[in-house]
Design a protein around this motif. Sequence first.
Motif, PDB file in Angstrom:
ATOM      1  N   ILE A  78       1.664  12.651  -8.720  1.00  0.00           N
ATOM      2  CA  ILE A  78       3.113  12.441  -8.681  1.00  0.00           C
ATOM      3  C   ILE A  78       3.511  12.030  -7.260  1.00  0.00           C
ATOM      4  O   ILE A  78       3.184  12.723  -6.287  1.00  0.00           O
ATOM      5  CB  ILE A  78       3.880  13.725  -9.072  1.00  0.00           C
ATOM      6  CG1 ILE A  78       3.275  14.349 -10.330  1.00  0.00           C
ATOM      7  CG2 ILE A  78       5.362  13.418  -9.240  1.00  0.00           C
ATOM      8  CD1 ILE A  78       3.280  13.456 -11.531  1.00  0.00           C
ATOM      9  N   GLY A  79       4.218  10.890  -7.146  1.00  0.00           N
ATOM     10  CA  GLY A  79       4.588  10.403  -5.819  1.00  0.00           C
ATOM     11  C   GLY A  79       5.940   9.734  -5.800  1.00  0.00           C
ATOM     12  O   GLY A  79       6.710   9.794  -6.767  1.00  0.00           O
ATOM     13  N   ARG A  80       6.224   9.071  -4.687  1.00  0.00           N
ATOM     14  CA  ARG A  80       7.546   8.462  -4.486  1.00  0.00           C
ATOM     15  C   ARG A  80       7.726   7.162  -5.257  1.00  0.00           C
ATOM     16  O   ARG A  80       8.847   6.720  -5.466  1.00  0.00           O
ATOM     17  CB  ARG A  80       7.774   8.208  -2.993  1.00  0.00           C
ATOM     18  CG  ARG A  80       8.038   9.494  -2.226  1.00  0.00           C
ATOM     19  CD  ARG A  80       8.049   9.294  -0.727  1.00  0.00           C
ATOM     20  NE  ARG A  80       8.487  10.510  -0.066  1.00  0.00           N
ATOM     21  CZ  ARG A  80       7.720  11.574   0.119  1.00  0.00           C
ATOM     22  NH1 ARG A  80       6.462  11.558  -0.307  1.00  0.00           N
ATOM     23  NH2 ARG A  80       8.196  12.646   0.712  1.00  0.00           N
ATOM     24  N   ARG A  81       6.644   6.511  -5.636  1.00  0.00           N
ATOM     25  CA  ARG A  81       6.750   5.248  -6.374  1.00  0.00           C
ATOM     26  C   ARG A  81       5.486   5.056  -7.210  1.00  0.00           C
ATOM     27  O   ARG A  81       4.464   5.708  -6.989  1.00  0.00           O
ATOM     28  CB  ARG A  81       6.913   4.071  -5.416  1.00  0.00           C
ATOM     29  CG  ARG A  81       5.790   3.937  -4.404  1.00  0.00           C
ATOM     30  CD  ARG A  81       5.974   2.738  -3.515  1.00  0.00           C
ATOM     31  NE  ARG A  81       7.232   2.765  -2.789  1.00  0.00           N
ATOM     32  CZ  ARG A  81       7.427   3.462  -1.671  1.00  0.00           C
ATOM     33  NH1 ARG A  81       6.458   4.199  -1.178  1.00  0.00           N
ATOM     34  NH2 ARG A  81       8.595   3.428  -1.046  1.00  0.00           N
ATOM     35  N   HIS A  82       5.562   4.145  -8.150  1.00  0.00           N
ATOM     36  CA  HIS A  82       4.423   3.846  -9.012  1.00  0.00           C
ATOM     37  C   HIS A  82       3.417   2.980  -8.261  1.00  0.00           C
ATOM     38  O   HIS A  82       3.787   1.997  -7.611  1.00  0.00           O
ATOM     39  CB  HIS A  82       4.910   3.114 -10.266  1.00  0.00           C
ATOM     40  CG  HIS A  82       3.821   2.707 -11.196  1.00  0.00           C
ATOM     41  ND1 HIS A  82       3.310   3.549 -12.156  1.00  0.00           N
ATOM     42  CD2 HIS A  82       3.127   1.540 -11.309  1.00  0.00           C
ATOM     43  CE1 HIS A  82       2.357   2.920 -12.821  1.00  0.00           C
ATOM     44  NE2 HIS A  82       2.226   1.701 -12.332  1.00  0.00           N
ATOM     45  N   VAL A  83       2.164   3.344  -8.348  1.00  0.00           N
ATOM     46  CA  VAL A  83       1.082   2.557  -7.752  1.00  0.00           C
ATOM     47  C   VAL A  83       0.003   2.365  -8.818  1.00  0.00           C
ATOM     48  O   VAL A  83      -0.407   3.334  -9.472  1.00  0.00           O
ATOM     49  CB  VAL A  83       0.474   3.253  -6.511  1.00  0.00           C
ATOM     50  CG1 VAL A  83      -0.626   2.383  -5.909  1.00  0.00           C
ATOM     51  CG2 VAL A  83       1.553   3.555  -5.473  1.00  0.00           C
ATOM     52  N   ALA A  84      -0.428   1.120  -8.991  1.00  0.00           N
ATOM     53  CA  ALA A  84      -1.428   0.819 -10.018  1.00  0.00           C
ATOM     54  C   ALA A  84      -2.652   0.164  -9.390  1.00  0.00           C
ATOM     55  O   ALA A  84      -2.573  -0.452  -8.319  1.00  0.00           O
ATOM     56  CB  ALA A  84      -0.833  -0.098 -11.077  1.00  0.00           C
ATOM     57  N   ASP A  85      -3.793   0.285 -10.059  1.00  0.00           N
ATOM     58  CA  ASP A  85      -5.001  -0.380  -9.585  1.00  0.00           C
ATOM     59  C   ASP A  85      -5.033  -1.814 -10.100  1.00  0.00           C
ATOM     60  O   ASP A  85      -4.081  -2.293 -10.727  1.00  0.00           O
ATOM     61  CB  ASP A  85      -6.254   0.403  -9.991  1.00  0.00           C
ATOM     62  CG  ASP A  85      -6.420   0.517 -11.507  1.00  0.00           C
ATOM     63  OD1 ASP A  85      -5.768  -0.262 -12.239  1.00  0.00           O
ATOM     64  OD2 ASP A  85      -7.190   1.380 -11.968  1.00  0.00           O
TER      65      ASP A  85
END
Length: 669
Positions: A78-85
């Motif tokens: 869970i973080g501040r924004r979505h990050v994808a590979d």
Amino acid sequence: MSVAPELRKEQEYLAAAREALRRMREQTLSLQVQAHDPISAEHLARTLHLRAASLADDPTTTLFFGRVDTDEGERWYIGRRHVADTSGDPLVIDWRAQMSTAFYRASRSEPMHVTLRRRFGLDRGAITAYEDEHLQDRAEQEARSRILAEEIERPRVGPMRDIVATIQPEQDEIVRAGAEQTICVQGAPGTGKTAVGLHRAAWLLYAFRDRLARSGVLVIGPNRAFLEHIGAVLPALGEVAVGHTTIEELVANVPVRGVDSTETAVLKGDARLAEVLRRAVWSRVGRASEALVVPRGSRKWRVPAYEVNEILDELTSRGVRYDAARQMLPQRLAHAVLLQMERAGDSPDDRVQDSVARSSVVKRYVQSLWPALDPRAVLFELLSDPSALATHAEDLLTEDEQQIILWDKAPRSKGAARWSVADAVLLDELADHLERTPSLGHVVLDEAQDLSPMQLRAVGRRCTTGAATVLGDIAQGTTPWATDSWEESLEHLGKPGSHVEVLDRGFRVPASVIEYAAQLLPHMAAGLGAPVSVRENPGRLTISGTAPGEALARVVDVVTAEVAEPGSVGVIAPDAQIEAVSKALSDKGIEHGVLGRDHGDVEHQVDVVPATVAKGLEFDRVVVLEPAAIAAAEPDERTGLRRLYVVLTRSVSALTVVHSEPLPAALSA
């Protein structure tokens, strides 16, 4: 120093997530704008710019702060924004996503399918520790989170930070309330109401982006220093297209050069003025005493006065704005002429009706019955002409109240008028009678307890088709017109019956400080419950009395000791003593800013803060000079004690009160 294998795995995962975010941003920046027209190209370019800005990595913060493992074998960071590979699979889930809800709300009694909740200890963007809760393990003892407490109490210098890592269950419920729902948050000092409101704006933009990106989101705060203090929160969450303003800037339709007495300002902010203004506008619509005669070719067409008055009555009862109805009148009159032409055997079309409506005869007739209005001219007449005010204020304002509002010496013209802050709000109300004020998708209104009924109406006009998040604390009302009832405030805002949520668990203000300040509550907010600090660290409270003339020197000594520790220091003093405090610190070589004069508190560890600017701000350690003088500077005792309550509750870790004057009786105990 060796790193435990599990901690190293998490650090490596963070490095991979940062690399993926960098790749996402580079890919966005590499996109070429292709559009068929300049307007579309500009829109696409702006969209790409905002997207790239939202993907900027801040190396001082981590991309994620928590993790949940579910009983279905899933694992989410869970973080501040979505990050994808590169395959599009999520490495980090945006804290606003539905699946992130469990991180904030899961408990041992309601685990929400979570088997493990992990919180990460962070230092300047690096993971330094972790802490696990096994929510479905009944043998594990429930304990307070040390990492959570350290994050809340972590020293800071600069603007407010986001609280995504520390959102509590009751705060999360407010943040994720539906987009159509207006919520009022009664929040005691340190309960995080401002941060909750800002995070709600960020969540709404995430969940309803298409709608709100078009209609807009606006944050309204009490002053510029406050807006600069909170200005970094939404950008840190990837939201860079949210407006920030003050109530004065919101209604800044004329230069403000005049100052009202307290008595006059209170009365001009009274909701009864709305009806006075409405009458003043619509009274300008006249009654026809002569028929409309329209020459056309060899004939003259006559619309009798009684029929014109029927048209006027229909237009004034439609509920449209004054100018909109005025623009309809020529067409209605022309249509009446058109009907006569048809009855006489002619076959006129729409072009004939338009020609009649635009004719000089009809224009002059319309002007005589429904004149164009200027808000300044209407208000100028009300404030300068006793007979006009008496006519429109009949049964609303007493003769004494009318005398309070009237100018003692009327200016020569509306252009020479020295309009006040309260006048600007009245002009905004008048402008809305003439033309409808555009509505935003959502408004976040902070320190709402300080707004007058007329100011609340001005805000309400900006969210007639949207919702609002209303934030405040009745105990911190520091204007003579401050509200004692959220229900009344919501009525004036145009959102009657909206839900009022009470936050009384203090996470930011330590127990020793809040208990000291709460002594004031029975004297200025009877019936309002005292907040409760839930932190184990009680903080530090020091009351330092000095001999007359020695208080400034003591303040300098205290600040000198405080700057040796990390974190921000706020020196809050009576407005009249700000220059003296600033000079005393400068003479000792202590670098500092002065809020209200400088731009924000970004660059300084120490800020000197006028008592009237302190609302909404927080510092790790606070030094308050002469509480009695702070209270005495206000127009009445209730407002003075409320101002002092605000000042005393700005610290996160320590409060030092320095005084040579006797403390107010409510604090002497």
